[in-house]
Design a protein around this motif. Structure first.
Motif, PDB file in Angstrom:
ATOM      1  N   UNK A 276       0.850  -1.197   0.000  1.00 55.06           N
ATOM      2  CA  UNK A 276       0.000   0.000   0.000  1.00 55.06           C
ATOM      3  C   UNK A 276       0.883   1.244   0.000  1.00 55.06           C
ATOM      4  N   UNK A 277       1.852   1.250   0.889  1.00 52.61           N
ATOM      5  CA  UNK A 277       2.740   2.417   1.001  1.00 52.61           C
ATOM      6  C   UNK A 277       3.523   2.640  -0.292  1.00 52.61           C
ATOM      7  N   UNK A 278       4.026   1.567  -0.860  1.00 51.52           N
ATOM      8  CA  UNK A 278       4.809   1.660  -2.089  1.00 51.52           C
ATOM      9  C   UNK A 278       3.985   2.267  -3.226  1.00 51.52           C
TER      10      UNK A 278
ATOM     11  N   UNK B  37      -5.458   9.385   0.665  1.00 50.80           N
ATOM     12  CA  UNK B  37      -5.937   8.015   0.465  1.00 50.80           C
ATOM     13  C   UNK B  37      -6.954   7.658   1.543  1.00 50.80           C
ATOM     14  N   UNK B  38      -6.658   8.010   2.790  1.00 49.92           N
ATOM     15  CA  UNK B  38      -7.578   7.714   3.895  1.00 49.92           C
ATOM     16  C   UNK B  38      -8.921   8.400   3.682  1.00 49.92           C
ATOM     17  N   UNK B  39      -8.902   9.666   3.233  1.00 54.02           N
ATOM     18  CA  UNK B  39     -10.147  10.390   2.973  1.00 54.02           C
ATOM     19  C   UNK B  39     -10.977   9.678   1.897  1.00 54.02           C
ATOM     20  N   UNK B  40     -10.312   9.200   0.856  1.00 52.80           N
ATOM     21  CA  UNK B  40     -11.015   8.478  -0.219  1.00 52.80           C
ATOM     22  C   UNK B  40     -11.650   7.188   0.286  1.00 52.80           C
TER      23      UNK B  40
ATOM     24  N   UNK C 175      -9.236  -3.560   2.002  1.00 51.32           N
ATOM     25  CA  UNK C 175      -8.232  -3.658   0.946  1.00 51.32           C
ATOM     26  C   UNK C 175      -8.830  -3.233  -0.391  1.00 51.32           C
ATOM     27  N   UNK C 176     -10.076  -3.616  -0.633  1.00 50.14           N
ATOM     28  CA  UNK C 176     -10.752  -3.215  -1.877  1.00 50.14           C
ATOM     29  C   UNK C 176     -10.939  -1.698  -1.927  1.00 50.14           C
ATOM     30  N   UNK C 177     -11.288  -1.088  -0.801  1.00 44.42           N
ATOM     31  CA  UNK C 177     -11.442   0.377  -0.754  1.00 44.42           C
ATOM     32  C   UNK C 177     -10.114   1.071  -1.057  1.00 44.42           C
ATOM     33  N   UNK C 178      -9.053   0.565  -0.450  1.00 42.43           N
ATOM     34  CA  UNK C 178      -7.729   1.157  -0.670  1.00 42.43           C
ATOM     35  C   UNK C 178      -7.302   0.971  -2.129  1.00 42.43           C
ATOM     36  N   UNK C 179      -7.548  -0.219  -2.675  1.00 41.71           N
ATOM     37  CA  UNK C 179      -7.201  -0.485  -4.077  1.00 41.71           C
ATOM     38  C   UNK C 179      -7.950   0.473  -5.004  1.00 41.71           C
ATOM     39  N   UNK C 180      -9.223   0.703  -4.703  1.00 39.92           N
ATOM     40  CA  UNK C 180     -10.016   1.622  -5.524  1.00 39.92           C
ATOM     41  C   UNK C 180      -9.464   3.047  -5.415  1.00 39.92           C
ATOM     42  N   UNK C 181      -9.109   3.461  -4.191  1.00 37.68           N
ATOM     43  CA  UNK C 181      -8.562   4.809  -3.981  1.00 37.68           C
ATOM     44  C   UNK C 181      -7.233   4.987  -4.720  1.00 37.68           C
ATOM     45  N   UNK C 182      -6.453   3.917  -4.823  1.00 37.92           N
ATOM     46  CA  UNK C 182      -5.155   3.982  -5.492  1.00 37.92           C
ATOM     47  C   UNK C 182      -5.238   3.604  -6.975  1.00 37.92           C
ATOM     48  N   UNK C 183      -6.440   3.191  -7.406  1.00 35.26           N
ATOM     49  CA  UNK C 183      -6.671   2.803  -8.792  1.00 35.26           C
ATOM     50  C   UNK C 183      -5.762   1.647  -9.226  1.00 35.26           C
TER      51      UNK C 183
ATOM     52  N   UNK D 250      -5.361  -2.963  -8.707  1.00 36.55           N
ATOM     53  CA  UNK D 250      -6.108  -4.172  -8.362  1.00 36.55           C
ATOM     54  C   UNK D 250      -5.812  -4.571  -6.911  1.00 36.55           C
ATOM     55  N   UNK D 251      -6.717  -5.335  -6.347  1.00 39.64           N
ATOM     56  CA  UNK D 251      -6.495  -5.888  -5.003  1.00 39.64           C
ATOM     57  C   UNK D 251      -5.253  -6.769  -5.033  1.00 39.64           C
ATOM     58  N   UNK D 252      -5.070  -7.503  -6.128  1.00 43.73           N
ATOM     59  CA  UNK D 252      -3.891  -8.364  -6.277  1.00 43.73           C
ATOM     60  C   UNK D 252      -2.600  -7.564  -6.126  1.00 43.73           C
ATOM     61  N   UNK D 253      -2.595  -6.365  -6.686  1.00 48.02           N
ATOM     62  CA  UNK D 253      -1.391  -5.515  -6.604  1.00 48.02           C
ATOM     63  C   UNK D 253      -1.053  -5.212  -5.160  1.00 48.02           C
ATOM     64  N   UNK D 254      -2.070  -4.957  -4.342  1.00 47.68           N
ATOM     65  CA  UNK D 254      -1.824  -4.659  -2.924  1.00 47.68           C
ATOM     66  C   UNK D 254      -1.516  -5.925  -2.136  1.00 47.68           C
ATOM     67  N   UNK D 255      -2.211  -6.978  -2.455  1.00 50.87           N
ATOM     68  CA  UNK D 255      -2.038  -8.210  -1.685  1.00 50.87           C
ATOM     69  C   UNK D 255      -0.719  -8.905  -2.011  1.00 50.87           C
ATOM     70  N   UNK D 256      -0.388  -8.980  -3.298  1.00 51.60           N
ATOM     71  CA  UNK D 256       0.793  -9.730  -3.718  1.00 51.60           C
ATOM     72  C   UNK D 256       1.989  -8.863  -4.072  1.00 51.60           C
TER      73      UNK D 256
END
Length: 193
Positions: A11-13, A25-28, A51-59, A61-67
């Motif tokens: 997420x940070x990266x 990101x938190x506001x989104x 995780x889905x909310x964060x992925x959407x805010x960062x545009x 995929x969930x996979x990108x954040x998870x893996x």
């Protein structure tokens, strides 16, 4: 490999690569930057909805954040079918759902023993599972995973060694897929697929 431990780093990266602040990101996402900070620092692990909310805010995929890298994902957005197959097999193997036993006995005698309630022989061999495609690479993968599990402590960098195993088999499966695509229709029919 415990991917959950790396969600915060991922997420940070992504957030930093996009030049976004924690607050933005938190506001989104509808929560405080303190919560996001806890996720990024590994103090808390976000659930799937978060995780889905964060992925959407960062545009992303969930996979990108998870893996971290979608090539390592169980399901990827890329057309790397070999890696998808390998990751699926690895997931099932790591959860104890599947295994491979060289000494599987599918003989009529074993089936008869099972039908008479004498399941000891069958239980030693496990449940028969038909692999329709990529039999040899999949069998070898599970065999290598079993060996890796037994000798994991002897490797200097076990995660890198595991990744090498997965990449190697994924590459072989991709070659088989490509070879099949290059066959003529007649050859495909004769090949039985």
């Amino acid at each position: 490999m415990n991917y959950e431990e790396h969600i915060g780093e991922n997420i940070k990266s992504v957030r930093l690569a996009q030049g976004l602040s924690q607050q933005a990101v938190a506001d989104s996402c509808g929560f405080s930057n303190t919560i996001l900070s806890q996720y990024e620092n590994g103090k808390k692990i976000p659930n799937l909805v978060t995780t889905a909310k964060i992925a959407k805010a960062l545009n992303v995929s969930i996979d990108r954040l998870y893996y971290g890298d979608e090539n390592n994902a169980f399901i990827t957005m890329q057309s790397d079918d070999g890696r998808k197959i390998v990751n699926s097999i690895y997931l099932l193997w790591s959860k104890g759902v599947i295994n491979y036993n060289e000494n599987y006995n599918s003989s009529y005698e074993a089936m008869m023993l099972s039908s008479y309630g004498i399941d000891d022989q069958i239980n030693k061999n496990g449940l028969y599972l038909e692999i329709k495609k990529h039999q040899e690479p999949i069998k070898r993968l599970i065999k290598q995973l079993n060996e890796f599990k037994e000798r994991k402590d002897t490797y200097k960098t076990p995660d890198k060694f595991l990744e090498m195993i997965l990449d190697s088999v994924a590459s072989e499966i991709n070659k088989e897929i490509q070879n099949y695509k290059n066959m003529s229709k007649k050859d495909r029919f004769l090949y039985g697929r």
